[in-house]
Design a protein around this motif. Structure first.
Motif, mmCIF file in Angstrom:
data_model
loop_
_atom_site.group_PDB
_atom_site.id
_atom_site.type_symbol
_atom_site.label_atom_id
_atom_site.label_comp_id
_atom_site.label_asym_id
_atom_site.label_seq_id
_atom_site.Cartn_x
_atom_site.Cartn_y
_atom_site.Cartn_z
ATOM 1 N N PRO A 91 0.672 -1.345 -0.009
ATOM 2 C CA PRO A 91 0.230 -0.472 -0.285
ATOM 3 C C PRO A 91 0.589 1.203 0.205
ATOM 4 C CG PRO A 91 -0.784 -1.395 1.487
ATOM 5 C CD PRO A 91 0.385 -2.289 1.186
ATOM 6 N N GLY A 92 1.260 1.507 1.060
ATOM 7 C CA GLY A 92 2.521 3.006 0.905
ATOM 8 C C GLY A 92 3.642 3.141 -0.438
ATOM 9 N N HIS A 93 3.492 1.563 -1.204
ATOM 10 C CA HIS A 93 4.179 2.132 -2.730
ATOM 11 C C HIS A 93 3.567 2.899 -3.157
ATOM 12 C CE1 HIS A 93 7.666 -1.999 -1.067
ATOM 13 N NE2 HIS A 93 7.453 -0.537 -1.219
ATOM 14 N N LEU A 94 2.381 2.221 -3.079
ATOM 15 C CA LEU A 94 0.961 2.651 -4.242
ATOM 16 C C LEU A 94 0.950 4.580 -4.202
ATOM 17 C CD1 LEU A 94 -1.176 3.259 -6.588
ATOM 18 C CD2 LEU A 94 -2.010 2.218 -5.321
ATOM 19 N N LYS A 95 1.040 4.177 -2.825
ATOM 20 C CA LYS A 95 0.841 6.190 -2.348
ATOM 21 C C LYS A 95 1.833 6.674 -2.410
ATOM 22 C CE LYS A 95 -2.807 5.332 1.066
ATOM 23 N NZ LYS A 95 -3.168 4.564 2.330
ATOM 24 N N ARG A 96 3.031 6.199 -2.288
ATOM 25 C CA ARG A 96 4.138 7.167 -2.824
ATOM 26 C C ARG A 96 4.613 7.111 -4.141
ATOM 27 N NH1 ARG A 96 8.977 3.990 -1.921
ATOM 28 N NH2 ARG A 96 10.463 5.833 -2.686
ATOM 29 N N ALA A 97 4.068 6.577 -5.278
ATOM 30 C CA ALA A 97 3.677 6.123 -6.560
ATOM 31 C C ALA A 97 3.468 7.629 -6.971
ATOM 32 C CB ALA A 97 3.834 5.136 -7.017
ATOM 33 N N LEU A 98 2.017 7.298 -6.524
ATOM 34 C CA LEU A 98 0.968 8.921 -6.750
ATOM 35 C C LEU A 98 1.072 9.573 -6.472
ATOM 36 C CD1 LEU A 98 -2.471 6.667 -5.699
ATOM 37 C CD2 LEU A 98 -0.969 6.743 -8.560
ATOM 38 N N ALA A 99 2.320 9.966 -5.694
ATOM 39 C CA ALA A 99 2.366 11.406 -5.119
ATOM 40 C C ALA A 99 3.955 11.895 -6.207
ATOM 41 C CB ALA A 99 2.966 11.228 -3.956
ATOM 42 N N ALA A 100 4.382 11.232 -6.796
ATOM 43 C CA ALA A 100 5.586 11.384 -7.024
ATOM 44 C C ALA A 100 4.657 11.142 -8.669
ATOM 45 C CB ALA A 100 6.118 10.267 -7.407
ATOM 46 N N GLY A 101 3.827 11.239 -9.057
ATOM 47 C CA GLY A 101 3.266 11.798 -10.550
ATOM 48 C C GLY A 101 2.924 10.556 -11.003
ATOM 49 N N GLU A 190 8.619 -3.514 19.100
ATOM 50 C CA GLU A 190 9.150 -3.633 20.770
ATOM 51 C C GLU A 190 10.318 -3.297 20.306
ATOM 52 O OE1 GLU A 190 9.315 -7.950 18.559
ATOM 53 O OE2 GLU A 190 7.917 -5.869 19.065
ATOM 54 N N ASN A 191 10.909 -3.744 18.638
ATOM 55 C CA ASN A 191 12.520 -3.099 19.194
ATOM 56 C C ASN A 191 12.718 -2.376 17.397
ATOM 57 O OD1 ASN A 191 13.450 -5.286 16.695
ATOM 58 N ND2 ASN A 191 13.055 -6.342 19.339
ATOM 59 N N ARG A 192 13.264 -1.459 16.892
ATOM 60 C CA ARG A 192 13.924 -1.490 15.396
ATOM 61 C C ARG A 192 13.752 -2.414 14.113
ATOM 62 N NH1 ARG A 192 19.726 0.174 13.950
ATOM 63 N NH2 ARG A 192 20.853 -0.975 15.055
ATOM 64 N N HIS A 193 14.133 -3.457 14.910
ATOM 65 C CA HIS A 193 14.329 -4.376 14.158
ATOM 66 C C HIS A 193 12.867 -4.782 13.721
ATOM 67 C CE1 HIS A 193 18.265 -4.760 14.611
ATOM 68 N NE2 HIS A 193 18.304 -5.009 15.528
ATOM 69 N N THR A 194 11.497 -4.604 14.343
ATOM 70 C CA THR A 194 10.387 -4.930 13.976
ATOM 71 C C THR A 194 9.495 -3.832 12.965
ATOM 72 O OG1 THR A 194 10.527 -6.632 15.995
ATOM 73 C CG2 THR A 194 8.501 -6.476 15.369
ATOM 74 N N ALA A 195 9.941 -3.032 14.144
ATOM 75 C CA ALA A 195 9.638 -1.628 13.097
ATOM 76 C C ALA A 195 10.071 -1.453 11.824
ATOM 77 C CB ALA A 195 9.931 0.073 14.205
ATOM 78 N N VAL A 196 11.038 -1.759 11.290
ATOM 79 C CA VAL A 196 11.715 -2.136 10.422
ATOM 80 C C VAL A 196 10.219 -2.761 9.606
ATOM 81 C CG1 VAL A 196 13.621 -2.812 8.596
ATOM 82 C CG2 VAL A 196 13.714 -1.683 10.765
ATOM 83 N N ARG A 197 10.636 -4.335 10.139
ATOM 84 C CA ARG A 197 9.498 -5.039 9.237
ATOM 85 C C ARG A 197 8.063 -4.804 8.485
ATOM 86 N NH1 ARG A 197 12.307 -9.153 12.343
ATOM 87 N NH2 ARG A 197 10.699 -9.283 13.774
ATOM 88 N N LEU A 198 8.209 -4.145 9.810
ATOM 89 C CA LEU A 198 6.399 -3.394 9.711
ATOM 90 C C LEU A 198 6.121 -2.571 8.972
ATOM 91 C CD1 LEU A 198 5.667 -3.617 13.589
ATOM 92 C CD2 LEU A 198 4.747 -5.597 11.941
ATOM 93 N N ALA A 199 7.643 -2.156 8.902
ATOM 94 C CA ALA A 199 7.273 -0.509 8.352
ATOM 95 C C ALA A 199 7.424 -1.254 6.495
ATOM 96 C CB ALA A 199 7.897 0.364 8.313
ATOM 97 N N GLN A 200 8.098 -2.261 6.363
ATOM 98 C CA GLN A 200 8.139 -2.474 5.058
ATOM 99 C C GLN A 200 7.262 -3.136 4.551
ATOM 100 O OE1 GLN A 200 11.818 -4.351 5.711
ATOM 101 N NE2 GLN A 200 13.747 -2.334 4.585
ATOM 102 N N ARG A 201 6.376 -3.925 4.849
ATOM 103 C CA ARG A 201 5.362 -4.965 4.925
ATOM 104 C C ARG A 201 4.249 -4.095 4.487
ATOM 105 N NH1 ARG A 201 4.034 -7.695 9.566
ATOM 106 N NH2 ARG A 201 5.640 -9.261 9.843
ATOM 107 N N ARG A 202 4.531 -2.906 5.118
ATOM 108 C CA ARG A 202 3.127 -2.126 4.628
ATOM 109 C C ARG A 202 3.571 -1.149 3.581
ATOM 110 N NH1 ARG A 202 2.032 -0.970 10.671
ATOM 111 N NH2 ARG A 202 0.944 -3.548 11.348
ATOM 112 N N GLY A 203 5.140 -1.333 3.354
ATOM 113 C CA GLY A 203 5.450 -0.231 1.734
ATOM 114 C C GLY A 203 5.561 1.272 2.615
ATOM 115 N N TRP A 204 6.309 0.984 3.993
ATOM 116 C CA TRP A 204 5.966 2.340 3.993
ATOM 117 C C TRP A 204 7.479 3.063 4.309
ATOM 118 C CZ3 TRP A 204 2.407 1.657 8.699
ATOM 119 C CH2 TRP A 204 1.197 2.376 8.707
ATOM 120 N N VAL A 205 8.589 2.741 4.002
ATOM 121 C CA VAL A 205 10.210 2.541 3.953
ATOM 122 C C VAL A 205 10.218 1.831 2.502
ATOM 123 C CG1 VAL A 205 10.160 3.449 6.445
ATOM 124 C CG2 VAL A 205 10.828 0.498 5.694
#
Length: 205
Positions: A91-101, A190-205
């Motif tokens: 999902p996050g990838h699509l939103k970034r893509a649309l924002a980029a035109g 609980e930590n930055r490693h889990t945060a990275v995985r969660l954010a990547q799964r949703r396409g936010w990073v």
């Protein structure tokens, strides 16, 4: 008077996929593949050299992803329309893509004939968003991360130590720790490693 063919740039780091697509699109009389690229920087250089009408960009490429290339092209070659093809339609990838035109966002499962139709659609000035990817993006909601939190989290994705992240982001180590801790709290990790995985799964990073 015959209409000139639509000039297409293909950028994908998987040579087999890129070669197959180029061969299949060559069968279309009104499409002409003018350049191919295997990385983000190469895609940008090829686009500026060959000035395609439509750039078909893989989302994940070495050097710069498809969205970053699309952002650069919007500034440096505004006449070139961009579209993303991906096997990671989060999902996050699509939103970034649309924002980029970006004008189209398409899964790699699409057939070559359908891709040719979408290239024509984009060239004509319309958009195409895969319905399933669009539905996922709507249900996922917006990222709770600030741009700086997302950037620091992305730099932490390869397990780099705080000192290295701080140097790459031009921040103090304390500031990096604060951003990582804030991002983890927002994502319920609980930590930055889990945060990275969660954010990547949703396409936010």
């Amino acid at each position: 008077m015959t209409t000139p063919p639509v000039r297409v740039l293909l950028a994908d780091d998987e040579h087999l996929i890129r070669g197959a697509l180029a061969a299949l699109l060559a069968l279309e009389d009104d499409l002409l593949v003018v350049a191919e690229a295997a990385s983000g920087p190469e895609a940008l250089a090829m686009a500026l050299a060959h000035r395609p009408d439509v750039a078909v960009l893989d989302l994940q490429m070495p050097g710069a992803d498809g969205v970053k290339v699309a952002t650069s092209l919007r500034n440096e070659l505004p006449g070139c329309r961009t579209m993303i093809v991906t096997s990671h339609g989060r999902p996050g990838h699509l939103k970034r893509a649309l924002a980029a035109g970006v004008r189209a966002f398409v899964p790699k499962t699409v057939s070559a004939r359908r891709l040719a139709e979408i290239i024509r659609t984009v060239h004509a000035g319309s958009r195409f968003i895969d319905p399933e990817l669009a539905a996922d993006a709507i249900s996922a909601g917006d990222s709770p991360l600030t741009a700086r939190e997302a950037e620091v989290l992305e730099l932490a994705a390869d397990g780099a130590p705080i000192a290295e992240i701080a140097e790459r982001a031009s921040l103090s180590q304390g500031t990096v720790r604060n951003y990582l801790s804030s991002a983890a709290a927002k994502l319920g990790a609980e930590n930055r490693h889990t945060a990275v995985r969660l954010a990547q799964r949703r396409g936010w990073v």
